[in-house]
Design a protein around this motif. Sequence first.
Motif, short mmCIF file in Angstrom:
data_model
loop_
_atom_site.label_atom_id
_atom_site.label_comp_id
_atom_site.label_asym_id
_atom_site.label_seq_id
_atom_site.Cartn_x
_atom_site.Cartn_y
_atom_site.Cartn_z
N ILE A 20 39.97 39.11 32.78
CA ILE A 20 39.05 38.39 33.67
C ILE A 20 39.48 38.56 35.13
O ILE A 20 38.65 38.73 36.04
CB ILE A 20 38.97 36.90 33.28
CG1 ILE A 20 38.30 36.74 31.91
CG2 ILE A 20 38.22 36.08 34.31
CD1 ILE A 20 38.32 35.34 31.36
N ALA A 21 40.78 38.51 35.37
CA ALA A 21 41.30 38.68 36.74
C ALA A 21 40.94 40.06 37.28
O ALA A 21 40.55 40.20 38.46
CB ALA A 21 42.80 38.47 36.77
N LYS A 22 41.06 41.11 36.48
CA LYS A 22 40.71 42.45 36.92
C LYS A 22 39.22 42.55 37.23
O LYS A 22 38.81 43.22 38.18
CB LYS A 22 41.09 43.47 35.85
CG LYS A 22 42.53 43.82 35.86
CD LYS A 22 42.79 44.94 34.84
CE LYS A 22 44.27 45.23 34.82
NZ LYS A 22 44.58 46.27 33.84
N GLN A 23 38.38 41.86 36.40
CA GLN A 23 36.94 41.89 36.64
C GLN A 23 36.57 41.21 37.96
O GLN A 23 35.63 41.62 38.65
CB GLN A 23 36.18 41.19 35.50
CG GLN A 23 36.13 41.98 34.21
CD GLN A 23 35.47 41.18 33.09
OE1 GLN A 23 35.13 40.02 33.25
NE2 GLN A 23 35.29 41.84 31.95
N GLU A 24 37.32 40.22 38.34
CA GLU A 24 37.04 39.49 39.57
C GLU A 24 37.75 40.11 40.79
O GLU A 24 37.64 39.60 41.90
CB GLU A 24 37.47 38.02 39.43
CG GLU A 24 36.71 37.25 38.37
CD GLU A 24 35.22 37.13 38.69
OE1 GLU A 24 34.86 36.97 39.87
OE2 GLU A 24 34.40 37.21 37.75
N GLY A 25 38.53 41.14 40.54
CA GLY A 25 39.20 41.82 41.63
C GLY A 25 40.50 41.14 42.03
O GLY A 25 40.98 41.32 43.15
N LEU A 26 41.08 40.39 41.16
CA LEU A 26 42.36 39.72 41.45
C LEU A 26 43.50 40.58 40.93
O LEU A 26 43.35 41.33 39.97
CB LEU A 26 42.39 38.33 40.80
CG LEU A 26 41.30 37.36 41.22
CD1 LEU A 26 41.35 36.11 40.36
CD2 LEU A 26 41.44 36.99 42.68
#
Length: 124
Positions: free
Chosen positions: A107-113
């Motif tokens: 989820i973090a990768k999808q949000e650019g985190l």
Amino acid sequence: MADSSARNLNYNYEPSRKARSTFETERRMSVDPNKVPFSWSEIFILIAGSIVTIAMAAMLVFTSVAATSAQHQLANIQTELTSSQTDSSNLRQEIGELTSSSRMNKIAKQEGLSLIESNIRTVD
């Protein structure tokens, strides 16, 4: 003719009035050995025993019905408990899946985190 050598005796005996009344009274007072009258205490014991027997039979039926009803209630409660435990287990599994670190990273990768390893602190 051959006559019997035994004498034919005809007795015309009539008992006196007193003897006759005593004889008739004795006849009326005689008890048939096959029919014995019950005393009041025997009748009371018989009635009391019958009442106690009927009451005990009624209590036996009542307790049997109550025990069967309790068993049905117990089975229903056990079914509900099993269902609740299954639901609880399913929810715990879902919580474990939703809070897994691989899902969080995805989820973090999808949000650019991005994950900074120096800011992570592991608590046991």
